[in-house]
Design a protein around this motif. Structure first.
Motif, mmCIF file in Angstrom:
data_model
loop_
_atom_site.group_PDB
_atom_site.id
_atom_site.type_symbol
_atom_site.label_atom_id
_atom_site.label_comp_id
_atom_site.label_asym_id
_atom_site.label_seq_id
_atom_site.Cartn_x
_atom_site.Cartn_y
_atom_site.Cartn_z
ATOM 1 N N ARG A 107 0.828 -1.210 0.000
ATOM 2 C CA ARG A 107 0.000 0.000 0.000
ATOM 3 C C ARG A 107 0.860 1.257 0.000
ATOM 4 O O ARG A 107 0.507 2.251 -0.629
ATOM 5 N N GLN A 108 2.004 1.218 0.662
ATOM 6 C CA GLN A 108 2.901 2.373 0.648
ATOM 7 C C GLN A 108 3.493 2.571 -0.746
ATOM 8 O O GLN A 108 3.678 3.710 -1.202
ATOM 9 N N THR A 109 3.774 1.458 -1.414
ATOM 10 C CA THR A 109 4.286 1.541 -2.791
ATOM 11 C C THR A 109 3.234 2.140 -3.719
ATOM 12 O O THR A 109 3.533 2.989 -4.574
ATOM 13 N N ILE A 110 1.988 1.700 -3.541
ATOM 14 C CA ILE A 110 0.893 2.247 -4.354
ATOM 15 C C ILE A 110 0.706 3.733 -4.068
ATOM 16 O O ILE A 110 0.471 4.538 -4.982
ATOM 17 N N ALA A 111 0.847 4.115 -2.796
ATOM 18 C CA ALA A 111 0.713 5.532 -2.427
ATOM 19 C C ALA A 111 1.781 6.372 -3.129
ATOM 20 O O ALA A 111 1.495 7.470 -3.619
ATOM 21 N N LYS A 112 3.012 5.865 -3.179
ATOM 22 C CA LYS A 112 4.094 6.599 -3.855
ATOM 23 C C LYS A 112 3.809 6.725 -5.348
ATOM 24 O O LYS A 112 4.042 7.781 -5.943
ATOM 25 N N LYS A 113 3.308 5.646 -5.950
ATOM 26 C CA LYS A 113 2.982 5.693 -7.375
ATOM 27 C C LYS A 113 1.844 6.671 -7.631
ATOM 28 O O LYS A 113 1.880 7.442 -8.605
ATOM 29 N N MET A 114 0.851 6.670 -6.761
ATOM 30 C CA MET A 114 -0.269 7.598 -6.925
ATOM 31 C C MET A 114 0.187 9.043 -6.772
ATOM 32 O O MET A 114 -0.276 9.933 -7.500
ATOM 33 N N ARG A 115 1.110 9.288 -5.843
ATOM 34 C CA ARG A 115 1.613 10.654 -5.672
ATOM 35 C C ARG A 115 2.381 11.105 -6.911
ATOM 36 O O ARG A 115 2.272 12.253 -7.340
#
Length: 401
Positions: A107-115
């Protein structure tokens, strides 16, 4: 009839001058390739020629305006297409979080990609044309339209205006050449209706608000409200609605088949709340795609998406993201329609110029072969007149005495 010497000279000189004038006129026509060079050549045709040339000049100006409009609309449509693609990628990432089973690291990886994608979306919304003007700032073309401020979740501000820059493409017709950033990115309808929801972190029931709208504007009171679910002492749940002053406005048994109604507002729920759950609602008719994504990223970064409140909040943001994508698509289609209209006016003016050019050719273009024949005839007549006049004028009666 007697012809005096003065009359003789006057008539012959006049004849020679006329021949010279005709010869000069034909030479000018052959040199220019035009039958009508001055109004004196053909007064009626000259007026028609001037009118046709004025129409062509006006068409040329319209064509320049259309070229400018098409260039900006094409770039605007392309930028909005890029924004739509990025937004759909963000939607896929949100769906992955909502429907999939991910570890905290995932989820943290997805958050970075979304940012990263959110920054790309902001760059598109802040794009400039070849002159350095911002596409989506309205009339404030030198003002950077979108900027974030605050801490997570940050909020976006729009620094442009709603101005539409028009280009005159026909008589009495002005075509918009830009889409304002507020219209493309900030004016998405709130998926819930007229209010947004904020769920309590200690929520235990599996429920979310599916609709929060103004049902009766005459009795509606705009305010922040809290909806609390309390134990009725009989194994059921009562609904208590309070305003910002903590005044209870309604207290009724909860019925999942009926909306919660108060102060002209209707709230519909999906799922079943439990005693102790609560949700706050605030007036909000529009959402913007930037804040929607930013709130989702904040949820992921804080690790709140696994709670019931986090799931409800994520579902709300996903619905708002859909609204944002639809709004970008609407703005893109408007740019496309304007492009189609500009093509229509372009073809119309090109046809007008073609017809006018053909009419001009008939009115002013020279029949070169005929003009050369006429020139040879006039030159021959001029030489004959000049020779005859010279010989006769030098003749004296004394030559025959």
């Amino acid at each position: 009839m007697r012809v005096s010497t003065a009359q003789f000279h006057q008539q012959n000189i006049g004849n020679i001058l006329n021949r010279q004038s005709n010869t000069s006129k034909l030479l000018e026509q052959i040199a220019t390739g035009k039958r009508v060079n001055t109004a004196g050549d053909d007064p009626v045709a000259s007026v028609a020629i001037d009118n046709l040339k004025q129409q062509n000049k006006l068409s040329d100006q319209y064509l320049k305006n259309i070229d400018y409009a098409k260039n900006h609309l094409s770039q605007t449509e392309s930028q909005l297409g890029d924004a739509e693609d990025i937004a759909r990628t963000l939607k896929d990432q949100m769906l992955s979080v909502l429907n999939g089973r991910h570890s905290d690291a995932d989820r943290q990886t997805i958050a970075k990609k979304m940012r990263s994608d959110l920054e790309a979306l902001q760059q598109v919304a802040n794009s400039r044309d070849e002159s350095g003007n911002y596409f989506f700032s309205g009339f404030k073309t030198d003002q950077k339209p979108f900027e974030f401020s605050g801490s997570s979740p940050r909020s976006i501000s729009y620094n442009g205006d709603d101005g539409v820059r028009n280009s005159v493409v026909a008589d009495g017709v002005a075509l918009g050449t830009n889409i304002s950033g507020s219209h493309a990115f900030m004016d998405a309808k709130n998926a819930l209706g007229d209010y947004s929801a904020k769920y309590s972190s200690n929520q235990s029931g599996k429920f979310q608000i599916s609709e929060a709208k103004i049902a009766n504007s005459s009795t509606h009171v705009t305010a922040n409200y809290s909806i609390n679910f309390v134990d009725d002492g009989k194994g059921g749940v009562n609904v208590e609605v309070k305003n910002g002053s903590n005044t209870t406005l309604a207290a009724t048994p909860f019925d999942p088949k009926k909306p919660i109604s108060f102060n002209g507002i209707e709230i519909k729920l999906d799922g079943t709340p439990k005693a102790g759950d609560s949700v706050e609602i605030s007036p909000q008719s529009n959402t913007n795609i930037f804040d929607t994504v930013e709130k989702t990223i904040a949820l992921l970064e804080k690790g709140d998406v696994q709670s019931e409140a986090g799931k409800a909040e994520l579902a709300q943001q996903l619905n708002n993201l859909n609204q944002g994508i639809n709004q970008i698509g609407l703005a893109r289609s408007e740019a496309g329609v304007s492009l189609q209209n500009s093509d229509s006016y372009l073809a119309r003016h090109q046809d007008t110029k073609l017809v006018n050019t053909e009419a001009l050719a008939k009115l002013e273009d020279l029949d070169t072969a005929k003009a050369i024949t006429d020139l040879n005839r006039e030159q021959l007549a001029l030489r004959a007149a000049s020779s005859t006049y010279t010989k006769v004028s030098n003749t004296s009666l004394f030559d025959f005495i």
